[in-house]
Design a protein around this motif. Sequence first.
Motif, short mmCIF file in Angstrom:
data_model
loop_
_atom_site.label_atom_id
_atom_site.label_comp_id
_atom_site.label_asym_id
_atom_site.label_seq_id
_atom_site.Cartn_x
_atom_site.Cartn_y
_atom_site.Cartn_z
N GLY A 125 -2.34 2.40 -4.86
CA GLY A 125 -1.72 3.58 -4.77
C GLY A 125 -2.49 4.60 -5.50
O GLY A 125 -3.24 4.25 -6.20
N ASP A 126 -2.47 6.08 -4.99
CA ASP A 126 -3.19 7.09 -5.92
C ASP A 126 -2.38 7.88 -6.69
O ASP A 126 -3.17 9.10 -7.31
N TYR A 127 -1.15 7.37 -7.08
CA TYR A 127 -0.29 8.44 -7.80
C TYR A 127 0.34 7.69 -8.87
O TYR A 127 0.68 6.49 -9.03
N PHE A 184 3.28 7.67 -9.67
CA PHE A 184 4.84 7.04 -9.30
C PHE A 184 4.27 5.55 -8.62
O PHE A 184 5.26 4.57 -8.79
N ASP A 185 3.18 5.43 -8.03
CA ASP A 185 2.73 4.03 -7.45
C ASP A 185 2.77 3.20 -8.79
O ASP A 185 3.13 1.95 -8.53
N LEU A 186 1.95 3.37 -9.64
CA LEU A 186 1.69 2.58 -10.91
C LEU A 186 2.78 2.47 -11.64
O LEU A 186 3.21 1.40 -11.90
N PHE A 208 0.83 -1.44 -0.06
CA PHE A 208 -0.04 0.00 0.10
C PHE A 208 0.93 1.39 -0.20
O PHE A 208 1.84 1.34 0.71
N ASP A 209 0.48 2.16 -0.78
CA ASP A 209 0.96 3.41 -0.75
C ASP A 209 0.16 4.15 0.79
O ASP A 209 -0.80 3.59 1.18
N MET A 210 0.64 5.24 1.32
CA MET A 210 0.18 5.70 2.50
C MET A 210 -0.71 6.85 2.24
O MET A 210 -1.81 6.72 2.32
N ASP A 211 0.08 7.95 1.95
CA ASP A 211 -0.56 9.15 1.80
C ASP A 211 -1.57 9.16 0.44
O ASP A 211 -1.22 8.95 -0.46
N GLY A 212 -2.71 9.46 0.88
CA GLY A 212 -3.81 9.77 -0.43
C GLY A 212 -4.41 8.19 -0.87
O GLY A 212 -5.51 8.41 -1.50
N THR A 213 -4.04 7.01 0.07
CA THR A 213 -4.35 5.88 -0.15
C THR A 213 -5.04 5.34 1.02
O THR A 213 -6.36 4.97 1.07
N LEU A 214 -4.12 5.17 2.02
CA LEU A 214 -4.79 4.60 3.43
C LEU A 214 -5.04 5.71 4.35
O LEU A 214 -5.99 5.71 5.04
MG LIG Z 1 -0.12 8.84 -2.46
#
Ligand SMILES: [Mg+2]
Length: 201
Positions: A148-150, A152-154, A12-18
């Motif tokens: 993730g929400d960004y 960079f995650d993908l 999991f990404d943290m900010d914007g996801t969890l």
């Molecule tokens: Mg994020």
Amino acid sequence: MSLFPRVRGIVFDMDGTLVESALDFDAMRREMNLPAGQPVLEALVAMPEDEARRCRAILDRHERLGAERAFIIPGVPELLAWLNEQGIHQAVWTRNGREAARATLERLNLRFDRVVTREDGPAKPDPSAIWAICDAWQTERREVILIGDYVFDLEAAQRAGIRGVLFTNGAEPQECEGHELADFALRSFEETAELRRFMGF
Ligand SMILES: [Mg+2]
């Protein structure tokens, strides 16, 4: 029939996801004299040491504030409880520093097998942290997904050879940067039936 085995681990990404910590990157960049839109961590690496020290202090201050005001995104605790019931590994991988990441997760009572921060190695979109997590879990890449929400995650998921889930937090997937790299789009953690099917359940 899915070509993939059941998912055994989620990164999991943290900010914007969890959690929503509302880090104000535009304000940070203004204080750091960086142009709009420039990724902060990459800019820090390229700065002369004195300037980098000044800017790291700005980043740390913003992250501390973020940790203090962060709140859990609705539906996340329920999904994590279900993952625990299923015995699915869960890691957090963030571009945040360790102190802020730990403070955020502890304050919100979110527990993970592994918390990987920028001190642990190259930040996203470099994919190497994903491989280290898969090794630690003894899982195949086909059995692990990233949420993730960004972009960079993908991008990191794609470069790592695992499937990437875009969390849109209610937005239309096409409105989100990087959506074309996602294998699946999740609008809300309160509506996870399709996500579970995507995971092979
Ligand atoms: Mg994020």
